[in-house]
Design a protein around this motif. Structure first.
Motif: not given
Length: 470
Positions: A48, A51-52, A44-45
């Motif tokens: 994320t 995506i950022v 997940a990190p």
């Protein structure tokens, strides 16, 4: 493939590729770090972070592209358009140094080159202008002389197409239909007696008499036919004051380039220079094709890339209804002007004959062509001509984002419209014609040389205006 795309679109795609490439590299780096970790890490990190990064990277690429488009791509397009105007149309177009200030020394260098080129061109132009004035004076003397003679003079090429006619001939031709160069003589006269006279020609009899009969009224004229070797024929028609009153002064109309006939080919393969164009304009009772009517028509002809002086249609049209005052304020055509004018059927048929075997040209063609097609049943004709829209030509040459109004286009091309003629049918038709004459070499300079290539390019701008050739 990409070379057919516009410069700005190619640059946009380049920045899209950079953004996609940056995101792909970041994604690969994050995946490599995650896969090489000694212990199993949560995904997940990493997702994320990806995506950022992708969002920020895309925003950065978009921001840089907008700056690059505004200060590099657009000025390059503007600079190239100015250079094309200088090179192909002889227009003294100034290079906008302020708009191109981020292009380094490119704009000053281009300005220096064009000024050097212009100085040599101006010297040649001065000599050409002097010779043109002399030839014009001689043509005026010849026109005056022929006008005094009770003979109508028509020069035909070997295909029996009109190459020259004088004022007297224009008078009797106009009794059938508007006179026009390159028109087959059969559009005006029966050719049975003419062909019989051609068979009687011989070295011992280079000139023969015959009777010429028109196709409209059945009027017969005494005429003489003279052979010009393999170059064509001269037709001399004897006329009386009853046949044709003393003609008003008008130029001797001719184009000796038409003496050499070219093989007929598909219009898509025909060179733009070999096409006949008829720029025209209409003034109306309003702005609706469905609800409004025509009150004025103006048209001129272009042959071999030149406007044919002396060939034009300029007529009021009785719309059969009152003209709204708001429309009169724009085009200055009132109910008094059209009170004794012919109806749309008669004027439409004359324009249709005038535009035979031609490409119709209009600024914002869907409106004007739409009106002609709307009244086609009354005219008894079909408007199936190929069409050129100078709005789309402006977009092809100068780019979609420019102002493509007739005033803006004429301003860019150094075409002047006298204020009293603006929003008159003939004034706007003439301005459209002069704009087209200057656009043709610009199109050829971009590699657009045939009508098929032109339609292919204009169809790319369908979102701006409908291309009626589709």
């Amino acid at each position: 493939m990409l070379t057919r795309l516009g410069l700005r679109l190619r640059i946009f795609l380049f920045f899209c590729l950079l953004a996609a490439g940056g995101a792909a590299l970041a994604g690969g780096a994050l995946w490599l770090g995650w896969s090489r970790a000694e212990a199993t890490l949560p995904t997940a990190p990493f997702v994320t972070a990806f995506i950022v990064f992708a969002f920020v990277n895309t925003g950065l690429a978009l921001g840089v592209w907008l700056l690059f488009d505004e200060y590099v791509a657009k000025p390059i397009n503007t600079l190239s358009a100015a250079l094309r105007l200088r090179a192909h149309s002889g227009i003294d177009s100034e290079v906008d140094a302020e708009a191109a200030r981020y292009l380094g020394d490119l704009a000053p260098a281009a300005q220096a080159l064009t000024e050097s080129f212009s100085s040599s061109v101006m010297d040649s132009a001065a000599h050409v202008a002097h010779e043109t004035q002399r030839l014009r004076a001689e043509s005026e003397r010849l026109t005056a002389l022929l006008t005094e003679m009770p003979l109508a003079t028509i020069l035909l090429n070997p295909s029996l197409e009109i190459v020259l006619y004088d004022a007297q001939a224009a008078g009797i031709l106009s009794l059938v239909a508007p006179p026009r160069l390159k028109a087959p003589l059969s559009d005006y006269y029966e050719l049975t007696t003419l062909r019989a006279a051609m068979e009687r020609l011989s070295p011992d009899q280079p000139e023969v008499a015959f009777e010429l009969q028109d196709t409209a009224r059945g009027t017969a004229y005494d005429a003489r036919l003279k052979a010009l070797g393999k170059d064509g024929y001269m037709v001399f028609v004897e006329i009386t004051a009853h046949d044709s009153p003393r003609p008003a002064p008008r130029p001797l109309v001719f184009d000796f380039d038409l003496m050499t006939t070219t093989k007929t080919q598909e219009i898509s393969d025909t060179s733009l220079r070999d096409l006949c164009f008829v720029p025209f304009d209409t003034e109306t009772t309003g702005l609706s094709v469905e609800k409004d009517a025509i009150v004025q028509v103006g048209a001129v002809r272009i042959l071999n890339g030149r406007i044919v002086e002396g060939e034009a249609i300029d007529s009021y049209v009785n719309p059969g209804r009152p003209i709204p005052p708001a429309s009169t304020r724009i085009h200055k055509v009132s109910d008094d002007h059209v009170a004794g004018a012919p109806g749309v059927a008669e004027v439409g048929r004359a324009l249709h004959h005038f535009a035979r075997d031609s490409v119709l040209v209009a600024h914002n063609a869907p409106f004007d062509i739409g009106l002609l097609r709307k009244f086609a049943p009354e005219m008894g004709v079909e408007w199936t001509h190929p069409v050129v829209d100078t709005v789309l030509l402006s977009a092809v040459v100068f780019g979609t984002n420019e102002d493509h109004s007739l005033d803006a286009l004429c301003d860019r091309l150094a075409v002047s419209i006298p204020p009293e003629l603006r929003h008159t049918a003939m004034g706007d038709a003439r301005a459209t014609a002069e704009a087209l004459v200057k656009l043709l070499p610009l199109l050829e300079g971009k590699g657009i040389k045939t009508f098929g290539q032109l339609v292919q390019e204009t169809s790319r701008h369908g979102r701006l205006l409908e291309d009626l050739n589709g």
